[in-house]
Design an enzyme around this catalytic site. Structure first.
Site, PDB file in Angstrom:
ATOM      1  N   ARG A  74       1.033  -1.119   0.033  1.00  0.00           N
ATOM      2  CA  ARG A  74      -0.198   0.160  -0.061  1.00  0.00           C
ATOM      3  C   ARG A  74       0.935   1.388   0.278  1.00  0.00           C
ATOM      4  O   ARG A  74       2.202   1.512   0.425  1.00  0.00           O
ATOM      5  CB  ARG A  74      -1.258  -0.158   1.324  1.00  0.00           C
ATOM      6  N   GLU A  75       0.360   2.022  -0.885  1.00  0.00           N
ATOM      7  CA  GLU A  75       1.568   3.543  -0.984  1.00  0.00           C
ATOM      8  C   GLU A  75       0.478   4.475  -0.323  1.00  0.00           C
ATOM      9  O   GLU A  75      -1.077   4.586  -0.224  1.00  0.00           O
ATOM     10  CB  GLU A  75       1.692   4.079  -2.033  1.00  0.00           C
ATOM     11  N   ALA A 132      -9.106  27.128   5.485  1.00  0.00           N
ATOM     12  CA  ALA A 132      -8.836  25.981   5.605  1.00  0.00           C
ATOM     13  C   ALA A 132      -7.315  25.913   5.555  1.00  0.00           C
ATOM     14  O   ALA A 132      -6.687  26.719   4.913  1.00  0.00           O
ATOM     15  CB  ALA A 132      -8.956  24.554   4.576  1.00  0.00           C
ATOM     16  N   SER A 179      -9.660  10.901   2.768  1.00  0.00           N
ATOM     17  CA  SER A 179      -9.382   9.481   2.111  1.00  0.00           C
ATOM     18  C   SER A 179      -9.210   8.452   2.935  1.00  0.00           C
ATOM     19  O   SER A 179      -7.475   8.083   2.333  1.00  0.00           O
ATOM     20  CB  SER A 179      -8.646   9.977   0.580  1.00  0.00           C
ATOM     21  N   GLU A 226      -4.724  11.515   6.702  1.00  0.00           N
ATOM     22  CA  GLU A 226      -4.530  12.801   6.536  1.00  0.00           C
ATOM     23  C   GLU A 226      -5.710  13.057   7.422  1.00  0.00           C
ATOM     24  O   GLU A 226      -7.656  12.122   7.720  1.00  0.00           O
ATOM     25  CB  GLU A 226      -5.234  13.808   5.760  1.00  0.00           C
ATOM     26  N   GLU A 255       2.950  34.283   2.095  1.00  0.00           N
ATOM     27  CA  GLU A 255       3.300  34.715   1.000  1.00  0.00           C
ATOM     28  C   GLU A 255       3.713  33.972  -0.078  1.00  0.00           C
ATOM     29  O   GLU A 255       3.372  34.951  -1.735  1.00  0.00           O
ATOM     30  CB  GLU A 255       5.190  34.845   1.427  1.00  0.00           C
ATOM     31  N   GLU A 296       0.557  33.046  -1.107  1.00  0.00           N
ATOM     32  CA  GLU A 296      -1.077  32.793  -1.588  1.00  0.00           C
ATOM     33  C   GLU A 296      -2.016  34.415  -1.844  1.00  0.00           C
ATOM     34  O   GLU A 296      -1.495  35.081  -1.577  1.00  0.00           O
ATOM     35  CB  GLU A 296      -2.039  32.880  -0.371  1.00  0.00           C
TER      36      GLU A 296
END
Length: 168
Positions: free
Chosen positions: A24-25, A63, A100, A106, A125, A127
């Site tokens: 699995r990666e 976010a 996911s 995450e 800087e 964004e």
């Protein structure tokens, strides 16, 4: 470990399956905070910015990434201020979502920010975004009709609408 980066790492794990082993990666990511910032007038604060992975401008809720070990609420407070200039009198956790489970660690923590006080932004800087606001009901309808494509935004809008409706 295959790759170590500034935002994410990529590793390959060997797992036991019914007929032996498989690989699995897995993308390792510190996660982040997502903010549904809703004004007293029922308007949700959003940002528009170009997102390179999808090659288009995306309308999304504010976010940002968590620093390693950082409390997600602190991330939410920081990112709301940086991206919109607002501070919130109330920052309420709506959910923690695994973005996911098939390939990444995450976790995004989704907050409802209310009792908003406007202020100055402090963009990172790198964004470049526009701050916009919309009626929450309009954004909810867009989410339900499939007109919003950003998953964190869909979750934030629908959960904020539900939480605020439950208070009435």
């Amino acid at each position: 470990m295959i790759y170590r980066g500034r935002i994410l790492n990529l590793r390959r794990d060997t797992v036991t399956v019914k007929n032996g082993t498989s690989t699995r990666e897995i993308v390792e990511h510190h996660g982040g905070a997502v903010i549904a910032a809703v004004t007293a007038e029922g308007r949700i604060i959003m940002v528009r910015q170009f997102r390179k992975p999808v090659e288009r401008v995306v309308l999304e809720v504010p976010a940002g990434k968590r620093e390693e070990g950082e409390d997600p609420r602190e991330t939410a407070v920081r990112e709301l201020k940086e991206e919109t200039g607002y501070t919130a009198g109330s920052m309420e956790l709506l959910t923690a979502m695994e973005t996911s489970v098939g390939y990444t660690t995450e976790v995004l923590y989704v907050y409802l920010a209310t009792d908003l006080v406007p202020g100055e932004t402090a963009f990172d800087e790198n964004e470049a975004l526009d701050i916009v606001d919309f009626d929450l009901d309009v954004m909810y309808d867009k989410a339900v009709r499939g007109e919003l494509r950003d998953a964190k935004t869909i979750v934030a809008v629908t959960l904020a609408k539900a939480r605020l409706a439950a208070r009435k």
